[in-house]
Structure formats: C-alpha cells, structure tokens
Motif scaffolding. Structure first.
Motif, mmCIF file in Angstrom:
data_model
loop_
_atom_site.group_PDB
_atom_site.id
_atom_site.type_symbol
_atom_site.label_atom_id
_atom_site.label_comp_id
_atom_site.label_asym_id
_atom_site.label_seq_id
_atom_site.Cartn_x
_atom_site.Cartn_y
_atom_site.Cartn_z
ATOM 1 N N ILE A 9 -5.572 6.854 -4.518
ATOM 2 C CA ILE A 9 -5.141 5.790 -5.430
ATOM 3 C C ILE A 9 -3.651 5.531 -5.274
ATOM 4 N N ILE A 10 -2.871 6.584 -5.146
ATOM 5 C CA ILE A 10 -1.422 6.419 -4.992
ATOM 6 C C ILE A 10 -1.099 5.721 -3.679
ATOM 7 N N LYS A 11 -1.765 6.093 -2.597
ATOM 8 C CA LYS A 11 -1.524 5.429 -1.308
ATOM 9 C C LYS A 11 -1.993 3.975 -1.345
ATOM 10 N N SER A 12 -3.114 3.716 -1.995
ATOM 11 C CA SER A 12 -3.609 2.346 -2.123
ATOM 12 C C SER A 12 -2.638 1.493 -2.929
ATOM 13 N N SER A 13 -2.101 2.069 -3.984
ATOM 14 C CA SER A 13 -1.106 1.361 -4.791
ATOM 15 C C SER A 13 0.143 1.067 -3.978
ATOM 16 N N SER A 14 0.532 2.005 -3.133
ATOM 17 C CA SER A 14 1.698 1.811 -2.273
ATOM 18 C C SER A 14 1.462 0.671 -1.281
ATOM 19 N N VAL A 15 0.274 0.597 -0.725
ATOM 20 C CA VAL A 15 -0.057 -0.494 0.198
ATOM 21 C C VAL A 15 0.002 -1.838 -0.538
ATOM 22 N N CYS A 16 -0.545 -1.876 -1.751
ATOM 23 C CA CYS A 16 -0.491 -3.107 -2.551
ATOM 24 C C CYS A 16 0.954 -3.511 -2.827
ATOM 25 N N THR A 17 1.798 -2.544 -3.123
ATOM 26 C CA THR A 17 3.212 -2.830 -3.372
ATOM 27 C C THR A 17 3.867 -3.417 -2.126
ATOM 28 N N GLN A 18 3.573 -2.843 -0.970
ATOM 29 C CA GLN A 18 4.164 -3.336 0.273
ATOM 30 C C GLN A 18 3.693 -4.752 0.591
#
Length: 101
Positions: A63-72
């Motif tokens: 979830i944290i990595k997915s959120s990071s991708v969304c942020t990018q």
C-alpha cells in the motif's frame, strides 16, 4: 478529498477555456485528460494513505509503495498540465491572429 475535486474542476475549466477556439468535440475531452489523471491518482493516494493511517501500527509495504507511485504520477501531471496550458495560450494567440487575417 474536496481539494482534488475542486482543483480538477478548475484545471478542466482553464483547459477548456484555452481550447474553446477548437471546434472538435474531442478537444474538450483531450483538454481534461491530464486533470482527470491527476485527480484520480490524488484520490487513490488519499485512500491508500487513510488505509495506512487506520491500520497503524501494522505496516503494509504494498500500500505504501502504491501510494508512492500515485504521488509520483500526480506530481508528474502538474508540469504536463502547465505545458498543456502554455500550448493552449500559444495556440489561442495563433488562432486569433489567423482569424484576423
């Protein structure tokens, strides 16, 4: 959640206003693609961050990595929209000058 919705509407309105000289119906859809992608990724990022906060102290790396991708992706849409606005301004000036002749 209200901010991304309101900002998305503002971005779409600005884009549509800049490309209003274009008579193609698809131009309005094209003008809103970048704001829609930015808004969607912002929404997904917020949901994932809330899920992370509510599940604390359990940490879900996916979830944290997915959120990071969304942020990018969201942050990448901002300069793209700026480029779209700049192109719209230039195209509007050219179209107005062309119509005057």
């Amino acid at each position: 959640f209200i901010f991304f919705f309101a900002f998305g509407i503002l971005q779409c309105k600005v884009s549509i206003a800049l490309y209003r000289w274009c008579k193609l119906d698809s131009a309005f859809l094209f003008a809103c693609v970048i704001p829609l992608i930015r808004g969607l990724t912002d929404f997904i990022e917020n949901v994932l961050l809330l899920k992370t906060l509510f599940s604390f102290p359990v940490v879900n790396d996916i979830i944290i990595k997915s959120s990071s991708v969304c942020t990018q992706v969201k942050l990448a849409m901002i300069p793209l929209w700026g480029l779209e606005v700049l192109m719209g301004i230039i195209a509007t000036i050219v179209a107005r000058n062309h119509l005057k002749r």
